[in-house]
Design an enzyme around this catalytic site. Structure first.
Site, PDB file in Angstrom:
ATOM      1  N   ARG A 244       0.857  -1.186   0.000  1.00 32.70           N
ATOM      2  CA  ARG A 244       0.000   0.000   0.000  1.00 32.70           C
ATOM      3  C   ARG A 244       0.895   1.239   0.000  1.00 32.70           C
ATOM      4  O   ARG A 244       1.904   1.288   0.705  1.00 32.70           O
ATOM      5  CB  ARG A 244      -0.912   0.033   1.231  1.00 32.70           C
ATOM      6  CG  ARG A 244      -2.070  -0.949   1.192  1.00 32.70           C
ATOM      7  CD  ARG A 244      -3.107  -0.550   0.156  1.00 32.70           C
ATOM      8  NE  ARG A 244      -4.301  -1.392   0.203  1.00 32.70           N
ATOM      9  CZ  ARG A 244      -4.438  -2.529  -0.465  1.00 32.70           C
ATOM     10  NH1 ARG A 244      -3.436  -2.975  -1.209  1.00 32.70           N
ATOM     11  NH2 ARG A 244      -5.573  -3.215  -0.390  1.00 32.70           N
ATOM     12  N   GLU A 272      -3.427   7.978  -5.629  1.00 35.13           N
ATOM     13  CA  GLU A 272      -3.743   7.263  -6.856  1.00 35.13           C
ATOM     14  C   GLU A 272      -5.074   7.758  -7.410  1.00 35.13           C
ATOM     15  O   GLU A 272      -5.970   8.136  -6.655  1.00 35.13           O
ATOM     16  CB  GLU A 272      -3.825   5.751  -6.604  1.00 35.13           C
ATOM     17  CG  GLU A 272      -2.524   5.144  -6.099  1.00 35.13           C
ATOM     18  CD  GLU A 272      -2.653   3.641  -5.840  1.00 35.13           C
ATOM     19  OE1 GLU A 272      -3.679   3.062  -6.216  1.00 35.13           O
ATOM     20  OE2 GLU A 272      -1.721   3.067  -5.246  1.00 35.13           O
ATOM     21  N   HIS A 295      -1.041  -0.211 -10.011  1.00 30.84           N
ATOM     22  CA  HIS A 295      -1.753  -0.919  -8.928  1.00 30.84           C
ATOM     23  C   HIS A 295      -2.463  -2.149  -9.485  1.00 30.84           C
ATOM     24  O   HIS A 295      -3.677  -2.326  -9.354  1.00 30.84           O
ATOM     25  CB  HIS A 295      -2.747   0.000  -8.220  1.00 30.84           C
ATOM     26  CG  HIS A 295      -3.086  -0.480  -6.835  1.00 30.84           C
ATOM     27  ND1 HIS A 295      -3.456   0.360  -5.822  1.00 30.84           N
ATOM     28  CD2 HIS A 295      -3.098  -1.743  -6.299  1.00 30.84           C
ATOM     29  CE1 HIS A 295      -3.701  -0.343  -4.716  1.00 30.84           C
ATOM     30  NE2 HIS A 295      -3.484  -1.620  -4.995  1.00 30.84           N
TER      31      HIS A 295
END
Length: 434
Positions: A244, A272, A295
């Site tokens: 993360r 993001e 991601h």
């Protein structure tokens, strides 16, 4: 994906607000559910859709379920996160409304581990730069022919949970030495994995040629990997994060990239885009030593199918009124002080009478389980309450002609919730005379 049919179960509404394996919707419909899928939903549009169709179950992957969404549906009972982390779900709001939250831990672990290894190889061999140069129709074997190689190098694995262990296995297959750090990593576990154990993250990275992070995002881990860790890293080493973005102090990482020539392979970032496609504004993408992916750690067909299977298992348990697998917001401990055990005739009204008696005595029920014996003639209820049942309460319960036996005993501190974890108690109450 496994398909189960439940012809006798009333149709239940399920809202899928993220992209999942197509088989999930088909399987849910074959279970007898009414399924609405809309991957464009988020924020206000998700709130309105929940208010409109009032689903019992909402399934999300990256879409946020915050208080407005949680509170929008009167019938909402279960939220499933089709992945491991639940930081995108407002657990406090769910707990306040008595809504179950379940996840699918470990089902995408192999996919994330594979991407971490992919980043590791890319950082060493600069595959992305090779491709970019070749697409410009340029040939530069002189520049790209220089690499350290991974065999014999040391990899620091920060976080040795399921994903970390899979990374360790794959890195060992490449001939790498491993040094691990985790608050749960004991010397015995390290020895069993064939790795060296460090007492601190700083100690681990100081000995490593490459570092990979596999730490869950929790309040205590936010910003955990900061300046002290990056200052301890070797110059010219590699750094990988597929966990993360919030776990990393990104400013400290940028400083290390610039001052120590660290190469970074990142799949997650401090900020993001909310949508699957859009503009990525973070200036970290401009650094030549940063090799980023979008991601996508959990985004493989294998992981998608595994998550789909687990999602179906959770819905099946919910449909069959069983304990919810992987439920993350049911209390493991309660405030109960006393346990009441009642053996009784398995007939209508017995439990209602017992609960009414406890209510009148102001004894709050924290947990309850009722086991029916073979033949359905008798049952045993174990009820955890706050407060001590007085002799008068015990007497009133015992006076019920359908009650065979009743006892109350204090608990040693807070008690674990029952929920199927009472084998010893079952054995005891089934013995002659309780």
């Amino acid at each position: 994906l496994a398909v189960c049919c439940f012809s006798l179960i009333a149709r239940m509404k399920v809202l899928i607000a993220d992209k999942l394996s197509p088989q999930v919707k088909l399987s849910l419909e074959q279970m007898g559910c009414t399924v609405v899928t809309d991957v464009s939903l988020k924020d206000d549009t998700l709130t309105e859709k929940i208010r409109e169709i009032d689903p019992e179950v909402v399934i999300v992957r990256s879409t946020k379920m915050l208080a407005p969404q949680v509170e929008a549906g009167n019938g909402l009972q279960l939220i499933i996160r089709a992945g491991a982390g639940v930081n995108t779900i407002d657990l406090k709001a769910c707990c306040a409304s008595g809504i179950y939250v379940a996840n699918c831990p470990g089902k995408n672990a192999a996919a994330v581990a594979e991407l971490a290894i992919g980043h590791l190889i890319n950082l060493d061999r600069r595959l992305a730069d090779n491709v970019a140069m070749l697409r410009q129709h340029k040939w530069d074997k002189k520049t790209f022919g220089v690499a350290k190689g991974l065999r014999g190098r040391t990899l620091a694995v920060l976080g040795t949970g399921q994903i970390g262990r899979l990374v360790i296995e794959r890195a060992q297959a490449l001939g790498m030495k491993i040094i691990g750090w985790d608050i749960i990593l004991t010397p015995e576990l390290a020895a069993n994995m064939g790795i060296e154990r460090a007492d601190t993250a700083e100690e681990a990275v100081a000995k490593a040629d490459a570092v990979t992070v596999h730490i869950p995002l929790l309040p205590v881990t936010k910003g955990l990997i900061g300046a002290s860790v990056f200052n301890a890293m070797k110059p010219n080493s590699f750094f990988i994060n597929t966990s993360r973005g919030e776990i990393i102090d990104q400013g400290a990482l940028v400083d290390a990239i610039k001052t120590k020539n660290i190469r970074a392979g990142l799949d997650v970032y401090a900020k993001e885009p909310a949508a699957a496609q859009g503009t990525f504004e973070d200036p970290i993408a401009d650094l030549p030593n940063v090799y980023g992916t979008h991601h996508i750690g959990a985004s493989t067909e294998e992981a998608e199918e595994a998550v789909g299977e687990e999602t179906l298992r959770i819905v099946e348990a919910f449909l069959k009124k069983r304990a919810i697998p992987n439920c993350v917001n049911v209390a493991e401990k309660t405030e109960a002080t006393h346990a009441l055990v009642v053996r009784h005739k398995d007939t209508v009204g017995v439990l209602a009478t017992i609960l009414h008696t406890l209510s009148e005595a102001k004894l709050n029920v924290e947990d309850m389980n009722n086991l029916v014996f073979t033949g359905s003639e008798a049952a045993c209820a174990r009820i955890s309450v706050i407060g001590e049942p007085t002799p008068q309460v015990i007497k009133r319960i015992r006076e019920n002609p359908n009650v065979f036996f009743v006892s109350a005993s204090p608990m040693q501190g807070k008690t674990a919730c029952l929920d199927g974890r009472m084998k010893d108690e079952v054995a005891r109450v089934r013995a002659p005379d309780g």
